[in-house]
Design an enzyme around this catalytic site. Structure first.
Site, PDB file in Angstrom:
ATOM      1  N   SER A 461       0.801  -1.214   0.000  1.00  0.00           N
ATOM      2  CA  SER A 461       0.000   0.000   0.000  1.00  0.00           C
ATOM      3  C   SER A 461       0.842   1.275   0.000  1.00  0.00           C
ATOM      4  O   SER A 461       1.588   1.535  -0.936  1.00  0.00           O
ATOM      5  CB  SER A 461      -0.938  -0.058   1.205  1.00  0.00           C
ATOM      6  OG  SER A 461      -1.899   0.925   1.161  1.00  0.00           O
ATOM      7  N   ASP A 472      10.896   4.906  -9.565  1.00  0.00           N
ATOM      8  CA  ASP A 472      10.554   5.523 -10.854  1.00  0.00           C
ATOM      9  C   ASP A 472      11.393   6.756 -11.137  1.00  0.00           C
ATOM     10  O   ASP A 472      11.725   7.041 -12.294  1.00  0.00           O
ATOM     11  CB  ASP A 472       9.069   5.890 -10.881  1.00  0.00           C
ATOM     12  CG  ASP A 472       8.189   4.690 -11.182  1.00  0.00           C
ATOM     13  OD1 ASP A 472       8.741   3.590 -11.375  1.00  0.00           O
ATOM     14  OD2 ASP A 472       6.953   4.840 -11.222  1.00  0.00           O
ATOM     15  N   LYS A 486      -0.700  -4.105  -3.433  1.00  0.00           N
ATOM     16  CA  LYS A 486      -2.005  -3.505  -3.113  1.00  0.00           C
ATOM     17  C   LYS A 486      -2.058  -2.111  -3.718  1.00  0.00           C
ATOM     18  O   LYS A 486      -1.503  -1.161  -3.170  1.00  0.00           O
ATOM     19  CB  LYS A 486      -2.230  -3.436  -1.606  1.00  0.00           C
ATOM     20  CG  LYS A 486      -3.582  -2.847  -1.223  1.00  0.00           C
ATOM     21  CD  LYS A 486      -3.774  -2.846   0.283  1.00  0.00           C
ATOM     22  CE  LYS A 486      -5.115  -2.236   0.658  1.00  0.00           C
ATOM     23  NZ  LYS A 486      -5.173  -0.788   0.413  1.00  0.00           N
TER      24      LYS A 486
END
Length: 750
Positions: A461, A472, A486
């Site tokens: 999460s 990223d 999740k």
């Protein structure tokens, strides 16, 4: 035939276009119309429409008998022989749903149509009468629009409003019907079931069965569960800073005792409370028969008030009393922060959750670690972190990336209360939740510091948001195992019954590169079945994306680490001893004979190291008090013996017993095969009894292979730069974006 609003408007437009031809035809038969014997006329506008419920000339039928019906008759001389059909005409022309009529405002287009339909009033007499009748018959008999010949015109704003209102009314009616049905079922069960039933538990089972059919994270929370959730996401509560649980006592027939399982440093720990202490009384009242929830309610209370505890410790002859003052207790989200290597300027910090105060607590730890200057390398440990608040995840990531950098995007719906509603429970409306969140402040950790993020299968999460954003933007290398996956965002929605709430999935989140890392899809298990059917996304469905530096990352049902390091596999014996709480129990047994020694070591800040002699004593303790696990196949082997006996092959059962004995021997051999791992558990159990929680956490890192790999990567500039591009983040800021910060009033929960 209950025409749709679109078909009705189409019929009205067709009739209006044919009006000149109709008028010429009607003038030719005006004399016939005057001579015809027609039924008495309907009442004019404003006449009483609610005086009777029978189908009689001159009265509106029960189908439209409602104060909400405001359609004006076409003409005072309107006289069809079939009043019911005339009512249907009026109903269709005004877009009224006969079963549940609603009042609709007229657009200019509708007013123009009705002006032409009211020509009968101006013309008067037979021509007007026949004109109105013909228009009505045209509405009834005209065919609907044909997709082949005349495509249906796009819905007007009025038509769309009508459709939305009718759909909303239909949904409201269906919800009301299902609510009445549930009420009837509960009443019948309560009054007729053979045994007494708990309506609260029965209702909660029904609620959760309904919500769990959507996904495992959408759920109903009663007052107690909602309170625990508020503490978890709020990061604080009013109490004494200790937790209790029911734990069986070794070697006795007594019921499980209320024991302290956490004494927080800065609160109860500083007053002398220790893990393992038995709670005997609270403010003079015996609590040995209470469960943990009831005892916790007595411990918590208004800040500034005091509470007297009577505690019994292993090794004490008599219980002792301690007085604690209730205060606002902040739950720690940074269990450990330390310098691993001062020469290499290597720091380590663990983050265990994402509550309201997680970012500020982590920031304080980072400032302390950088007190003597910027670190060369930093390890951020997110293993076992289950997530928390979306806003907290954005704030944590902001500590490592430049201002204006995109961190996460959400796509879905957000439920907000409408303003000005006088009902007890405000009506709700869904709004778009498509939003991108950006870093609002400069980073706390300089770009020159190499960052390695540790993750595993229990990283979920909000923790995945942080690790995904840093990966990223090429701000960190990720080490460990693939995360949980999740990618759903939940919102806590309070209900009208005090203290209750639902946790509702409202959106999916996406990392800056565009990845949705949700690992599973959920669909209802079927009519009458409980829960959902989970389906893990296949490899073929995974998409590839690029980081700022150009390296490939995948939406692989979780964050895939840059360096994969599997965690150590626990043996059957180790898992069994952890499940039986054997290490905790042994520490209590050791404390019985070394209580004074333990207290002295606690004050000195260090504890005894588990020696070989102590370890041998632990092996004897386990064999005396715990039946050893013989393997994961025992239940299956027992069933095999039953099946063999039923089929007449009972003579083979001794062979199965031999196999079970051999597996038991293999399990017992783990005492020495996995000695070092078991010894670390013993050391952690002793540290937990006498030292603050950070010491137990630190001892659990000994022999950690994933941590070793992270240290090697963080301190090796060449290896690190081969994964993370140093200047990749420079162009990552979203052009022209001022940044959007999460609303604290909404508090979506991951």
């Amino acid at each position: 035939r209950n025409p749709t609003p679109g078909a009705t408007m189409h019929a009205i437009r067709r009739t209006r276009a044919a009006m000149p031809v109709l008028m010429l035809a009607l003038l030719a038969c005006a004399t016939c119309a005057q001579a015809a014997s027609l039924s008495p006329s309907f009442p004019a506008a404003g006449a009483n429409r609610n005086s009777a419920n029978s189908l009689q000339p001159g009265r509106i039928t029960p189908i439209l008998n409602s104060p909400a019906f405001v359609a004006t008759p076409v003409a005072s001389g309107f006289g069809l022989r079939n009043p019911l059909k005339a009512n249907r005409v009026l109903c269709a022309a005004r877009h009224i749903k006969r079963q549940a009529p609603v009042m609709i405002s007229e657009s200019q287009e509708e007013r123009n149509i009705w002006s032409e339909l009211r020509l009968g009033d101006a013309m008067k007499g037979g021509v007007g009468t026949m004109l109105a009748a013909t228009v009505a018959l045209g509405l009834i008999l005209a065919p609907g629009p044909s997709s082949a010949a005349t495509p249906e015109a796009p819905a007007t704003p009025v038509e769309k409003t009508v459709k939305d209102k009718l759909a909303g009314e239909a949904l409201s009616l269906k919800i009301s019907e299902k609510t009445d049905l549930l009420k009837e079922i509960l009443q019948d069960i309560y009054s007729g079931y053979v045994d007494p039933v708990d309506i609260d538990k029965l209702s909660e089972t029904a609620f959760n069965a309904m919500l769990n059919s959507l996904d495992p994270f959408t759920e109903f929370e009663n007052a107690q569960a909602a309170k625990e959730m508020r503490v978890q996401v709020g990061g604080k509560y009013a109490g004494v800073g200790m937790s209790v649980a029911k734990i069986p006592s070794i070697g006795t027939d007594r019921d499980p005792a209320l024991r302290v399982v956490n004494a927080q440093q800065g609160y109860a720990f500083d007053k002398g409370v220790r893990v393992g202490d038995r709670l005997v009384a609270i403010d003079g009242a015996d609590v040995t028969k209470l469960d943990a929830v009831a005892a916790t309610d007595l411990l918590d209370g208004k800040p500034g008030t005091s509470v007297k505890l009577k505690l019994m410790r292993d090794g004490w002859d008599l219980p002792k009393e301690v007085v604690l003052t209730r205060e606002e207790v902040v739950l720690p989200e940074v269990p450990l922060a330390m310098i691993l290597d001062s020469n290499k300027k290597l720091g380590y910090v663990a983050l265990s959750g994402f509550s309201q105060y997680s970012a500020s607590e982590l920031a304080s730890a980072l400032v302390e670690l950088q007190r003597d200057g910027p670190l060369s390398s930093l390890i951020l440990d997110l293993r076992g972190n289950p997530g928390g608040l979306l806003g907290s995840a954005v704030d944590v990531a902001n500590l490592f990336v430049p201002k204006g950098t995109p961190i996460v995007s959400t796509k879905g719906r957000l439920v907000m209360p409408t303003v000005g509603d006088s009902d007890v429970k405000a009506k709700l409306q869904a709004q778009d939740f498509d939003q991108t969140y950006y870093a609002e402040y400069p980073p706390l950790v300089p770009r020159s510091t190499r960052i390695v993020v540790l993750v595993n299968g229990e990283t979920a999460s909000a923790a995945e948001i942080v690790s995904g954003a840093l990966q990223d933007h090429d701000r960190a290398a990720v080490v460990g195992e693939k995360t949980f996956g999740k990618g759903l965002v939940q919102q806590i929605q309070r209900l009208s019954q005090p203290g209750t709430q639902i946790k509702l999935t409202i959106a999916k989140y996406y990392t800056p590169s565009g990845r949705c890392i949700q690992s599973k899809s959920y669909k209802q298990a079927g009519v009458g079945r409980y829960g959902t059917v989970e389906e893990r996304f296949s490899e073929a469905s995974q998409q590839s994306f690029k980081t700022d530096g150009g390296r490939l990352v995948r939406s692989a049902g979780g964050i895939e680490p840059d360096v994969v390091v599997k965690s150590r596999s626990r043996g059957m014996l180790e898992r069994d001893l952890l499940e039986k709480n054997a290490f905790f129990q042994w520490a209590g047994e050791w404390e019985k004979f070394h209580a004074l020694e333990g207290e002295q070591m606690s004050k000195a800040g260090n504890i005894a190291v588990v020696t070989d002699e102590m370890y041998d004593g632990f092996v004897r303790f386990v064999k005396d008090h715990f039946p050893l696990a013989s393997g994961p196949f025992d239940p299956a082997l027992d069933k095999l013996k039953e099946a063999l006996a039923e089929l007449g092959y009972a003579e083979a059962n001794p062979d199965v017993d031999l196999l079970k004995q051999h597996m038991a021997q293999l399990t017992e051999a783990e005492f020495y095969k996995n000695k070092e791992a078991l010894r670390r558990h013993l050391q952690a159990a002793l540290n937990e009894r006498f030292l603050p929680a950070a010491y137990k956490y630190a001892s659990s890192l000994q022999g950690d292979e994933q941590l070793k790999a992270a240290i090697q990567l963080a301190t090796s500039g060449n290896q690190y730069s081969s994964i993370v591009k140093p200047d990749a983040l420079a162009g990552a800021k979203a052009a022209g974006s001022a940044g959007v910060s999460p609303s604290l009033s909404v508090q979506p929960e991951e």
